[in-house]
Write an enzyme that holds these catalytic residues in place. Sequence first.
Site, PDB file in Angstrom:
ATOM      1  N   GLY A 127     -27.548   0.250  -0.883  1.00  0.00           N
ATOM      2  CA  GLY A 127     -26.619   1.010  -1.714  1.00  0.00           C
ATOM      3  C   GLY A 127     -26.639   0.488  -3.136  1.00  0.00           C
ATOM      4  O   GLY A 127     -26.221  -0.645  -3.398  1.00  0.00           O
ATOM      5  N   TYR A 129     -25.704  -1.462  -8.131  1.00  0.00           N
ATOM      6  CA  TYR A 129     -26.533  -1.493  -9.343  1.00  0.00           C
ATOM      7  C   TYR A 129     -26.345  -2.821 -10.082  1.00  0.00           C
ATOM      8  O   TYR A 129     -27.310  -3.478 -10.476  1.00  0.00           O
ATOM      9  CB  TYR A 129     -26.153  -0.312 -10.254  1.00  0.00           C
ATOM     10  CG  TYR A 129     -26.786  -0.393 -11.619  1.00  0.00           C
ATOM     11  CD1 TYR A 129     -28.057   0.118 -11.846  1.00  0.00           C
ATOM     12  CD2 TYR A 129     -26.111  -1.001 -12.686  1.00  0.00           C
ATOM     13  CE1 TYR A 129     -28.656   0.025 -13.099  1.00  0.00           C
ATOM     14  CE2 TYR A 129     -26.696  -1.104 -13.931  1.00  0.00           C
ATOM     15  CZ  TYR A 129     -27.965  -0.588 -14.136  1.00  0.00           C
ATOM     16  OH  TYR A 129     -28.552  -0.696 -15.374  1.00  0.00           O
ATOM     17  N   LYS A 171       0.848  -1.197   0.000  1.00  0.00           N
ATOM     18  CA  LYS A 171       0.000   0.000   0.000  1.00  0.00           C
ATOM     19  C   LYS A 171       0.879   1.241   0.000  1.00  0.00           C
ATOM     20  O   LYS A 171       1.959   1.243   0.609  1.00  0.00           O
ATOM     21  CB  LYS A 171      -0.877   0.011   1.262  1.00  0.00           C
ATOM     22  CG  LYS A 171      -2.183   0.749   1.081  1.00  0.00           C
ATOM     23  CD  LYS A 171      -3.237  -0.105   0.415  1.00  0.00           C
ATOM     24  CE  LYS A 171      -4.487   0.686   0.123  1.00  0.00           C
ATOM     25  NZ  LYS A 171      -5.515  -0.144  -0.500  1.00  0.00           N
TER      26      LYS A 171
HETATM   27  P1  NAD Z   1     -20.641   4.149  -4.962  1.00  0.00           P
HETATM   28  O1  NAD Z   1     -20.264   5.441  -4.302  1.00  0.00           O
HETATM   29  O2  NAD Z   1     -20.737   4.101  -6.450  1.00  0.00           O
HETATM   30  O3  NAD Z   1     -22.047   3.647  -4.392  1.00  0.00           O
HETATM   31  C1  NAD Z   1     -22.389   3.700  -3.052  1.00  0.00           C
HETATM   32  C2  NAD Z   1     -23.896   3.943  -2.985  1.00  0.00           C
HETATM   33  O4  NAD Z   1     -24.293   3.839  -1.622  1.00  0.00           O
HETATM   34  C3  NAD Z   1     -24.298   5.326  -3.477  1.00  0.00           C
HETATM   35  O5  NAD Z   1     -25.365   5.223  -4.397  1.00  0.00           O
HETATM   36  C4  NAD Z   1     -24.698   6.060  -2.194  1.00  0.00           C
HETATM   37  O6  NAD Z   1     -25.740   6.994  -2.415  1.00  0.00           O
HETATM   38  C5  NAD Z   1     -25.188   4.906  -1.348  1.00  0.00           C
HETATM   39  N1  NAD Z   1     -25.172   5.157   0.082  1.00  0.00           N
HETATM   40  C6  NAD Z   1     -24.321   5.919   0.818  1.00  0.00           C
HETATM   41  N2  NAD Z   1     -24.658   5.876   2.116  1.00  0.00           N
HETATM   42  C7  NAD Z   1     -25.727   5.059   2.210  1.00  0.00           C
HETATM   43  C8  NAD Z   1     -26.546   4.596   3.286  1.00  0.00           C
HETATM   44  N3  NAD Z   1     -26.327   5.024   4.542  1.00  0.00           N
HETATM   45  N4  NAD Z   1     -27.540   3.750   3.020  1.00  0.00           N
HETATM   46  C9  NAD Z   1     -27.793   3.335   1.761  1.00  0.00           C
HETATM   47  N5  NAD Z   1     -27.084   3.749   0.692  1.00  0.00           N
HETATM   48  C10 NAD Z   1     -26.059   4.588   0.919  1.00  0.00           C
HETATM   49  O7  NAD Z   1     -19.611   3.075  -4.412  1.00  0.00           O
HETATM   50  P2  NAD Z   1     -19.311   1.621  -5.018  1.00  0.00           P
HETATM   51  O8  NAD Z   1     -18.126   1.718  -5.902  1.00  0.00           O
HETATM   52  O9  NAD Z   1     -20.581   1.025  -5.527  1.00  0.00           O
HETATM   53  O10 NAD Z   1     -18.840   0.847  -3.709  1.00  0.00           O
HETATM   54  C11 NAD Z   1     -19.762   0.408  -2.730  1.00  0.00           C
HETATM   55  C12 NAD Z   1     -18.999  -0.214  -1.567  1.00  0.00           C
HETATM   56  O11 NAD Z   1     -18.224  -1.314  -2.034  1.00  0.00           O
HETATM   57  C13 NAD Z   1     -17.997   0.722  -0.889  1.00  0.00           C
HETATM   58  O12 NAD Z   1     -17.938   0.391   0.485  1.00  0.00           O
HETATM   59  C14 NAD Z   1     -16.673   0.375  -1.556  1.00  0.00           C
HETATM   60  O13 NAD Z   1     -15.565   0.663  -0.714  1.00  0.00           O
HETATM   61  C15 NAD Z   1     -16.842  -1.121  -1.729  1.00  0.00           C
HETATM   62  N6  NAD Z   1     -16.025  -1.673  -2.813  1.00  0.00           N
HETATM   63  C16 NAD Z   1     -16.199  -1.254  -4.091  1.00  0.00           C
HETATM   64  C17 NAD Z   1     -15.437  -1.800  -5.110  1.00  0.00           C
HETATM   65  C18 NAD Z   1     -15.614  -1.370  -6.554  1.00  0.00           C
HETATM   66  O14 NAD Z   1     -15.185  -2.113  -7.458  1.00  0.00           O
HETATM   67  N7  NAD Z   1     -16.250  -0.229  -6.814  1.00  0.00           N
HETATM   68  C19 NAD Z   1     -14.492  -2.809  -4.821  1.00  0.00           C
HETATM   69  C20 NAD Z   1     -14.342  -3.244  -3.490  1.00  0.00           C
HETATM   70  C21 NAD Z   1     -15.123  -2.652  -2.498  1.00  0.00           C
END
Ligand code: NAD
Length: 364
Positions: free
Chosen positions: A182, A188, A82
Amino acid sequence: MDGKIFEYLEKYDYENLFFLNDNQTGLKGVICIHDTTLGPATGGCRMWTYANEWDAIEDALRLARGMTYKYAAAGVDLGGGKAVIIGDPKTQKSEALFRSLGRFINRLNGMYITGLDVGTTLRDMETIRLETPYVVTLPREFGGAGQISNYTALSVFQSMKACAEEKFGVNSLEGLRVGVQGVGSVGYHVVKFLAEEGAHITIADIDQERVKAVAEEFGAKIEKPDRIHALDLDIFSPCALGKVINDQSIEELKCKVIAGSANNQLAESKHGDYLDQAGILYAPDYIANAGGTIFDTDRLKPGGFNEERGVQAVKRVYETMKQIIKISKEEQIPTYKAADRLAERRIASVGKAKQLRKAVNISM
Ligand code: NAD
């Protein structure tokens, strides 16, 4: 850590900790290499305004170790590392700063490969790429895998299927009641997979417009973001925030499976123990959400990026989850601990192979 760096490095068997300082560009940070038994240390670059320098160092150390476990358990041939830049990502970024970081990384000659993390963007990765090839999470036009959230969603879906088979004896999620908290980039696509499979979906998001649009597109029901975990569900999928499994929510859960993408879903490890005692099967977050990184790092394999191989590797999270369930049952430990064991055993067994290679070399 209490300022005792070497004690900490020794306790968790770290390999290196590099300090970065560049007066010209203002770069101040660290690169931590935890374990390179399985391959080069890989892990994103975080930029954050830490309260003090120790916090930054500790964050880099903790996150690097987490990456070792993530890759090892997910069957990826990479080690854990990291980078942390100390600074405000809103005001202290510059092209020079990221180029300077790129030069430091290049000096390590492939020992550490960086990528996106909190506070850094794809644009920053493109800048680092100008100085070094040791970068992942790049757009396709820069030789990367491009958008990866749908592959993170695929590994969430695969881990859900493995858990559903164990809990409900089914090989499809058709007719199961699934709640997704979320519906952003990952959520999605999780909903999309669930809809294709014929699950009964309920969704929640603090973004009202988004939640309505997703509900309409997939015929899902809508629930309040802070109540969805308490619904009468078969599967709860946290895809928004960390620490959703906490002292309060744990009393209210009615689901039998938890599998989602959010990082650090368990507020404390005791909550993982409680889920186990309550008969709720938990897909460890770092396994369920490994898909994006599995796909993204495919290009580091011999021959370069191969989309089909990448997808197949993501789908294998299903088998990984089955293995974790098996270890959990045989050794009577919660799944979050079983995932760590799987990782540790893989590193130990590959470590043995490494020693064997060394011994053969000496005798030649
Ligand atoms: P994103 O920001 O695109 O989506 C998160 C969604 O959660 C948003 O639509 C937001 O409005 C909603 N949200 C925020 N607070 C909320 C609550 N209290 N209740 C309900 N909904 C809420 O993020 P993402 O890329 O979809 O990632 C989602 C989670 O997965 C995060 O914790 C991220 O660290 C983790 N993650 C993502 C990836 C990736 O490939 N994007 C990989 C590993 C882990």
